[in-house]
Design an enzyme around this catalytic site. Structure first.
Site, PDB file in Angstrom:
ATOM      1  N   GLY A  81       0.927  -1.112  -0.043  1.00 35.48           N
ATOM      2  CA  GLY A  81      -0.053  -0.136  -0.018  1.00 35.48           C
ATOM      3  C   GLY A  81       0.772   1.303  -0.102  1.00 35.48           C
ATOM      4  O   GLY A  81       1.993   1.044   0.092  1.00 35.48           O
ATOM      5  N   SER A 119       6.106  -1.593  -1.967  1.00 34.92           N
ATOM      6  CA  SER A 119       6.164  -2.591  -3.218  1.00 34.92           C
ATOM      7  C   SER A 119       5.253  -2.085  -4.376  1.00 34.92           C
ATOM      8  O   SER A 119       4.365  -2.800  -4.556  1.00 34.92           O
ATOM      9  CB  SER A 119       6.021  -4.046  -2.751  1.00 34.92           C
ATOM     10  OG  SER A 119       4.562  -4.220  -1.936  1.00 34.92           O
TER      11      SER A 119
END
Length: 201
Positions: free
Chosen positions: A32, A106
């Site tokens: 997130g 990520s």
């Protein structure tokens, strides 16, 4: 690429290590935006798992960059390498029989899929902490969004670097005003219900 290297198969394998811990090893991958609550939720989840006698290890984005990935910046190339290293470490920890929790922005789907593909089916649990950008900016716990808006930080995810939301995550934590504790409890219950924590009792 190194040559003349052969994988050595040891007698004590993942199944025996997991059996000794009475649990099912897996990677719970929280992704997130910065400020979405990933690290807080991950910490609370690990605490809850520990209370249920699960053997865990938490890999957090900022902490990893103090050591393993301390030589990397935040360019797209360095972000890819950062997640590649984390994925390989997570794989080793799963082989050790642990429940691994990761909290990383990520931003790229292919990099999260890289970790998924390193593991056996059912060992990778992608968790999308779906907190809107506006809410993340409102929180801005480290003042990073403000710096990015001012041009002091380049390649900042969500501002001047893209974030690719998960396409088919196992779990989505939607932001609707709930506390981090409630999100962690929800995640714990969902994981247990779906059988990822089938030894929790």
């Amino acid at each position: 690429m190194a040559t003349n290297i052969v994988w050595h198969q040891h007698e004590v394998n993942k199944a025996r290590r997991a059996d000794a811990k009475n649990q099912k090893p897996c990677v719970i991958w929280l992704t997130g935006l910065s400020g979405s609550g990933k690290s807080t939720i991950a910490n609370l989840l690990e605490k809850k798992l520990a209370e249920h006698k699960q053997h865990t290890y938490l890999l957090d984005g900022d902490n990893v960059r103090h050591g393993l990935c301390g030589d990397l910046g935040f360019s797209d190339k360095d972000r890819v390498e950062n997640i590649r290293r984390i994925s390989e470490v997570a794989k080793l920890f799963v082989d050790a029989g642990l429940v691994v929790i990761t909290a990383f922005i990520s931003p790229f789907q292919r990099d999260r899929d890289y970790c998924r593909n390193l593991l056996n089916e059912g060992e990778f649990v992608e968790v999308f902490v779906n907190t809107p950008l506006a809410e993340c900016e409102k929180r801005d716990p480290k003042g990073l969004y403000q710096k990015a808006r001012q041009g002091d930080i380049k390649d900042f995810t969500g501002i001047n670097s893209p974030y690719e939301a998960p396409q088919n995550p196992e779990v989505v934590l939607e932001f609707n005003g709930q506390s981090a504790e409630q999100s962690a409890d929800m995640l714990f219950n969902l994981l247990s219900k779906k059988g990822f924590l089938n030894h929790v009792g």
